[in-house]
Write an enzyme that holds these catalytic residues in place. Structure first.
Site, short mmCIF file in Angstrom:
data_model
loop_
_atom_site.label_atom_id
_atom_site.label_comp_id
_atom_site.label_asym_id
_atom_site.label_seq_id
_atom_site.Cartn_x
_atom_site.Cartn_y
_atom_site.Cartn_z
N GLY A 12 5.51 -2.40 -8.75
CA GLY A 12 4.63 -1.25 -8.72
C GLY A 12 5.39 0.03 -8.45
O GLY A 12 6.61 0.03 -8.23
N ASP A 13 4.68 1.16 -8.48
CA ASP A 13 5.26 2.49 -8.21
C ASP A 13 6.39 2.83 -9.18
O ASP A 13 7.32 3.55 -8.83
CB ASP A 13 5.79 2.57 -6.77
CG ASP A 13 4.75 2.21 -5.73
OD1 ASP A 13 3.64 2.75 -5.82
OD2 ASP A 13 5.05 1.38 -4.85
N LYS A 16 4.18 4.69 -13.74
CA LYS A 16 3.25 4.42 -14.85
C LYS A 16 2.32 5.60 -15.10
O LYS A 16 1.93 5.84 -16.24
CB LYS A 16 2.42 3.16 -14.54
CG LYS A 16 3.22 1.88 -14.49
CD LYS A 16 2.34 0.67 -14.23
CE LYS A 16 1.65 0.72 -12.88
NZ LYS A 16 2.59 0.69 -11.73
N GLY A 17 1.97 6.32 -14.03
CA GLY A 17 1.06 7.45 -14.20
C GLY A 17 1.63 8.52 -15.10
O GLY A 17 0.96 9.02 -15.99
N HIS A 41 -1.53 6.90 -8.83
CA HIS A 41 -0.73 7.58 -9.86
C HIS A 41 -0.56 9.03 -9.44
O HIS A 41 -1.51 9.68 -9.02
CB HIS A 41 -1.46 7.59 -11.21
CG HIS A 41 -1.47 6.26 -11.91
ND1 HIS A 41 -0.55 5.28 -11.66
CD2 HIS A 41 -2.30 5.77 -12.87
CE1 HIS A 41 -0.81 4.24 -12.45
NE2 HIS A 41 -1.86 4.51 -13.18
N THR A 42 0.66 9.54 -9.54
CA THR A 42 0.91 10.96 -9.36
C THR A 42 1.36 11.53 -10.69
O THR A 42 2.33 11.07 -11.27
CB THR A 42 1.99 11.21 -8.29
OG1 THR A 42 1.55 10.63 -7.05
CG2 THR A 42 2.21 12.70 -8.09
N THR A 299 -0.83 6.10 -2.17
CA THR A 299 -2.06 5.66 -1.51
C THR A 299 -1.94 5.66 0.01
O THR A 299 -2.83 6.12 0.71
CB THR A 299 -2.43 4.24 -2.00
OG1 THR A 299 -2.65 4.28 -3.41
CG2 THR A 299 -3.70 3.73 -1.32
N PRO A 303 6.79 4.64 3.55
CA PRO A 303 8.09 4.71 2.87
C PRO A 303 8.34 3.45 2.06
O PRO A 303 8.04 2.34 2.50
CB PRO A 303 9.10 4.83 4.03
CG PRO A 303 8.38 4.30 5.23
CD PRO A 303 6.93 4.61 5.01
N LEU A 331 15.47 8.43 -13.91
CA LEU A 331 16.92 8.35 -14.13
C LEU A 331 17.63 9.50 -13.42
O LEU A 331 18.76 9.36 -12.95
CB LEU A 331 17.22 8.39 -15.64
CG LEU A 331 18.68 8.23 -16.04
CD1 LEU A 331 19.20 6.84 -15.68
CD2 LEU A 331 18.86 8.48 -17.54
N GLY A 414 12.49 13.47 -14.82
CA GLY A 414 11.82 14.37 -13.88
C GLY A 414 10.36 14.02 -13.81
O GLY A 414 9.86 13.19 -14.58
#
Length: 427
Positions: A12-13, A16-17, A41-42, A299, A303, A331, A414
């Protein structure tokens, strides 16, 4: 026409967002197929940042139909809060559709999550305590309450009364806790039902009709492959199926309707909570990556544990999802390092393991075998095509493709939508 499933290829993390937001531009429908508000998602568009937990990232495009599938468990208070927050920023949710068959999270689910996590002590799973697991438990036990039930006032009252009677018996007799008040829960959820009723529909019909019409559909999963209830590092997993196959079950389409599967992976790897993590950096470099990459949960704010890219786990994700391509994000976070590493195998009691083990005992005792490559010092955040990247960055990506067996179709340099390199046509 193309139907594309986007899955997390790690714990996860993975970003994907952002990838969903980028690919949603050419999609007609964006569909969430599993999980709950334990995922986040951010998405950064221009100078604005959006944090979404239930609503698909495609909502940021005004002409997209966004769907919450039956495989999702919904906390209506969180969903309505997201809708209101988007409205304040001028984002309409008029095109949102919610499955009648999606199950609903209640306060007793959240309380059960918390008391069970506390009871386990050092054996805790690392749950977000959002009630996700207990809601899926009720679904499997055939006592859950669905959106179709929630919006039917008479049916809902009877189901809630029975469920709360059973749960309060558990709270008072087993945990020594006071009971939850049926009347206040009923009143709150009747309010949620009124707010959401106009969005609740049979989403399977909508999606299958869109497929017949030749529309582009993007299915987005939450969490990641290594958190799948069957294929993840059990029991340190989520309670649903983030893998690509679940997209069909989670929305109501047949498996022959899927054209392409894309896995999203960071250029390194992270996980939140407990469980084995072979390539974890338990040193200053791990802290550096965490700070530079902003590796704190959307969420929970917790950390994230950081590690080098795990090619063994990557190969596993390619296999169990049938990945056609990888999308590699963040990257840019690795820029400035003298050396970068990719795990190509695990050393276990003198033997090299090339496949991801099911046994946590084995996984805990695995020592990663690394390929060490030269890093790059250049700022790559302005790169917009593959040739803009330094040679060492390109070689690092090539090696990820070689180790995992999946070509790389998209590269994130980015957090912004524009900071994306596309190397293959995905629709």
């Amino acid at each position: 026409m193309s139907t594309v499933v986007l899955v997390g290829a790690q714990w996860g993390d993975e970003g994907k967002g952002k990838v969903t937001d980028f690919l949603a531009e050419k999609a007609d429908l964006v569909v969430r197929y599993q999980g709950g508000n334990n995922a986040g998602h951010t998405v950064v568009v221009g100078d604005r940042e959006f944090k979404l937990h239930l609503i698909p990232s495609g909502i940021l495009y005004p002409d997209k139909i966004c769907v919450i599938g039956n495989g999702v468990v919904i906390d209506p208070a969180v969903l309505i809060g997201e809708m209101e927050a988007l409205a304040k920023q001028g984002i309409s949710t008029a095109n949102l559709k919610i499955s009648q068959r999606a199950h609903v999270i209640f306060p007793y689910h959240q309380r059960l999550d918390q008391v069970e996590e506390n009871r386990k002590g050092s054996g805790k799973i690392g749950t977000t305590c959002r009630g996700i697991g207990p809601a899926y438990t009720d679904k499997s036990a055939r006592i859950g309450i669905r959106m179709a039930d929630l919006v039917d006032e008479e049916v809902f009252a009877a189901l809630l009364e029975q469920n709360m009677k059973d749960k309060n018996h558990l709270f008072t007799r087993v945990y020594g806790l006071p009971p939850l008040d049926y009347g206040s829960v009923l009143e709150s959820y009747r309010g949620y039902a009124k707010a959401l009723k106009g969005y609740v529909t049979d989403i399977s019909i909508i999606i299958n009709e869109a497929i017949k019409q030749g529309k582009n559909i993007l299915f987005e999963g939450a969490q990641g492959t290594l958190l799948d209830i069957d294929h993840g590092t059990y029991p340190y997993v989520t309670s649903s199926h983030p893998v690509a196959a679940a997209a069909c079950i989670g929305v109501g389409i047949g498996p022959t309707r899927i054209n392409r599967v894309i896995g999203v992976a960071k250029a390194y790897i992270t996980r939140v909570g407990e469980g084995p993590f072979p390539t974890e950096m338990k040193d200053e470099l791990g802290d550096y990556i965490r700070k530079k990459g902003g590796e704190f949960g959307t969420t929970t704010g917790r950390p994230r544990r950081c590690g080098w890219f795990d090619g063994v786990a990557g190969r596993y994700a390619v296999r169990v999802n049938g990945l056609d391509y990888l999308a590699v994000t963040k990257l840019d976070v690795l820029s400035g390092l003298e050396k970068v590493k990719i795990c190509t195998g695990y050393l276990y009691h003198g033997d090299i393991l090339n496949e991801f083990p099911a046994s946590l005992k084995v996984l805990r005792e695995c020592v990663p075998v690394y390929d060490e490559l030269p890093g790059w010092q250049e700022d790559i955040s302005g790169a917009r095509k593959l040739s803009d990247l330094p040679a060492n960055a390109r070689r690092y990506l090539e090696r990820i493709g070689e180790v995992t067996g999946a070509p790389i179709a998209l590269i994130g340099v980015g957090s912004r939508r524009s900071q994306t390199i596309l190397t293959a046509e995905l629709y």
